[in-house]
Design an enzyme around this catalytic site. Structure first.
Site, mmCIF file in Angstrom:
data_model
loop_
_atom_site.group_PDB
_atom_site.id
_atom_site.type_symbol
_atom_site.label_atom_id
_atom_site.label_comp_id
_atom_site.label_asym_id
_atom_site.label_seq_id
_atom_site.Cartn_x
_atom_site.Cartn_y
_atom_site.Cartn_z
ATOM 1 N N CYS A 166 0.805 -1.226 0.000
ATOM 2 C CA CYS A 166 0.000 0.000 0.000
ATOM 3 C C CYS A 166 0.843 1.282 0.000
ATOM 4 C CB CYS A 166 -0.959 -0.027 1.176
ATOM 5 S SG CYS A 166 -1.900 -1.569 1.224
ATOM 6 N N HIS A 304 -3.345 8.334 5.505
ATOM 7 C CA HIS A 304 -3.511 7.005 4.905
ATOM 8 C C HIS A 304 -4.869 6.445 5.359
ATOM 9 C CE1 HIS A 304 -2.346 3.273 3.053
ATOM 10 N NE2 HIS A 304 -2.474 2.597 4.181
ATOM 11 N N GLU A 315 -2.101 6.330 13.425
ATOM 12 C CA GLU A 315 -1.769 7.457 12.543
ATOM 13 C C GLU A 315 -2.251 8.780 13.132
ATOM 14 O OE1 GLU A 315 -3.292 7.289 8.540
ATOM 15 O OE2 GLU A 315 -2.041 8.978 7.891
ATOM 16 N N LYS A 333 -10.428 7.644 1.750
ATOM 17 C CA LYS A 333 -10.852 6.242 1.637
ATOM 18 C C LYS A 333 -12.335 6.041 1.942
ATOM 19 C CE LYS A 333 -6.296 4.205 1.972
ATOM 20 N NZ LYS A 333 -5.431 5.400 2.086
ATOM 21 N N HIS A 338 -9.835 1.566 -0.434
ATOM 22 C CA HIS A 338 -8.377 1.453 -0.378
ATOM 23 C C HIS A 338 -7.884 0.893 -1.713
ATOM 24 C CE1 HIS A 338 -4.402 0.842 0.831
ATOM 25 N NE2 HIS A 338 -4.560 0.264 2.011
ATOM 26 N N PHE A 398 1.646 -3.040 4.898
ATOM 27 C CA PHE A 398 2.062 -4.281 5.553
ATOM 28 C C PHE A 398 3.542 -4.512 5.255
ATOM 29 C CE2 PHE A 398 -2.165 -6.868 5.921
ATOM 30 C CZ PHE A 398 -2.621 -5.964 6.846
#
Lengths: 411, 96
Positions: A166, A304, A315, A333, A338, A398
């Site tokens: 991502c 994000h 975050e 989002k 996403h 990830f």
């Protein structure tokens, strides 16, 4: 070493809420949703989510067959978006096919639908090679989008395929920026793409990371920072930016959509999937240092914020730790889920739309803030003025891959 | 390879029709380009990757992959038809 300025001179995209810059930005500001119910996923026993953000009515056949044969859907998105970006940049053919022009482009993991076809052949025949075609590898490979772009447009310079899930497209933009800033290249075609595939969705689903409760009202499913959020919504698409040495772009009379001021990327080694606030702070501060800016210079943070439980909390606290609670913060989002390997660049393009309007689009689906998230200025319902126009964009992936960009108006 | 003249013309015409149909679909080419003397690379615009995929398709169809000797002489569409006829030990398979 003299650091060169880096201009954004071309924008192209394919997204669930529009595939032209104008329609995409308009849909962001009107709160349009690209999230839909996916009844065809009902056959996949054990899958808990049933919503996604697909690109509808996409026609990859506009790409000539001999180029398209090496493309999975992800590379077709990438190629179409890049064609739009190059067209918008008005780059002459001699500069596109110049050794000082390169490609930096990422995906989550390559062409998943091609991988599916391969493994279906294995399951059907028991052979690991029956059914393999000349272009099977070219469609699957992790650098499929980058290589197909270079081939389709004849771009001969450096090629970087940043396949860091991502954060892939944010890293790609950052690496392209660094190459131009440091004089290694003059132009870079940067971005990322993703194709929606239920196998990937299943991987997030088994971790409990996907939204499960909004099959009857899909637009409400992706709810970043919201108290009642229940996970991310997978989507697909592509975004491409043409980056150029600022002085050369000005000299040729290019339209300048924005400028890259700073970039930083680092790795959170604490856990593969659970992000840490401290590592997020590190990447944000690194981008500020790279740009030579302080937190007070930032007018807006595009988070994000995937609408997962742990990600949003970490975050928001990292942002609060660096900026305090006044700087406006939002996430796209809620509008289009996403986009994985494409999320960073598509969200940067959304930020460029905000710059063009000097306004911050409100966060979709943020009705009641999760009290575990830090007290930030979340722009929940009505647009806010963008102020100085200097924007921080975060991406986290990830594997602990963090990336942050700082962009602003090109003067 | 089976000589063309010993095969019944009706079977050859059906094989040719099927091969052309498969190639039109695989390579997205219009019917008017499918003249027997058409050169695969120069006239139909195919390349080495296309040739590999065509051979893979033949293998699926006939259960046997064309040999290197078969491939060496392939230049034109007519050569492809000849090869298909040669592979079609059971010609009806190509008509499925």
């Amino acid at each position: 070493m003299t650091k060169r300025r880096v201009a954004i001179t071309g924008i192209g995209l394919v997204t669930p809420i529009g595939s032209t810059f104008d329609s995409f930005v308009e849909n962001l500001f009107t709160g349009a949703s690209g999230i839909r119910h996916m009844p065809e996923w009902a056959e996949h026993v054990g899958l808990n989510t049933s919503v996604a953000a697909p690109v509808m009515d996409f026609d990859g056949k506009t790409i000539p067959r001999q180029q398209r044969r090496s493309m999975s859907r992800v590379s077709q998105f990438a190629t179409i978006a890049t064609g739009h970006a190059i067209s918008a940049s008005d780059l002459p053919e001699t500069l596109i096919k110049n050794i000082r022009t390169g490609v930096a482009y990422g995906t989550l993991m390559g062409g998943m639908s091609a991988m599916e076809q391969y493994f279906k052949g294995v399951a059907k025949t028991g052979s690991l090679v029956t059914g393999v075609q000349s272009t099977t590898f070219l469609q699957m490979m992790s650098h499929t989008a980058a290589a197909n772009i270079a081939m389709a447009f004849g771009i001969p310079g450096r090629l970087i395929a940043s396949c860091v899930a991502c954060s892939a497209s944010t890293q790609s933009i950052g690496f392209g920026y660094e190459l131009i800033r440091d004089g290694k290249m003059d132009r870079m075609i940067c971005g990322g793409a993703e194709e929606l595939h239920v196998g990937i969705v299943g991987c997030f689903d088994v971790l409990g990371a996907t939204s499960r409760g909004h099959a009857h009202n899909p637009p409400a499913s992706s709810r970043p920072f919201s108290k009642d959020r229940d996970g991310l919504v997978c989507g697909e698409g592509a975004g491409t930016l043409v980056l150029e040495d600022y002085e050369q772009a000005k000299a040729r009379g290019a339209q300048i959509f924005g400028e890259i001021f700073g970039f930083y990327t680092c790795t959170d080694t604490g856990h593969m999937t659970n992000p840490s606030q401290s590592s997020m702070e590190t990447v944000i501060r690194g981008a500020l240092d790279d740009a030579g800016l302080t937190p007070s210079d930032i007018a807006y943070v595009n988070a994000h914020a995937t609408a997962t439980d742990v990600g949003d909390i970490a975050e928001s606290n990292a942002i609060h730790s660096v900026f305090g609670g006044e700087t406006p913060v939002s996430s796209f989002k809620g509008n289009f889920g996403h986009l994985m390997g494409a999320c960073g660049v598509v969200e940067v393009i959304g930020c460029l739309g905000m710059l063009a309007r000097n306004s911050i689009a409100p966060s979709a689906n943020l009705t009641e803030l999760d009290p575990r998230c830090a007290p930030l200025n979340y722009v929940p319902s009505t647009p806010q003025t963008l102020g100085s126009g200097v924007i921080l964009k975060n991406s986290f992936a990830f594997g602990g891959i963090n990336a942050s960009l700082i962009i602003g108006r090109g003067t | 390879m089976i000589e063309r003249e010993v095969m019944p013309e009706v079977i050859r015409s059906e094989v040719v029709s099927k091969v052309n149909s498969v190639m039109m679909e695989m390579f997205e080419l219009p019917e008017e380009k499918f003249k027997p003397e058409a050169h695969l690379f120069n006239d139909l615009g195919l390349d080495s990757l296309d040739a590999i995929d065509l051979m893979m398709r033949f293998q699926e169809q006939f259960g046997v992959r064309p040999s290197n000797n078969d491939l060496t002489n392939i230049r034109t569409l007519n050569d492809v038809h000849d090869m298909a006829m040669g592979l079609a030990v059971e010609p009806a398979k190509v008509l499925n």
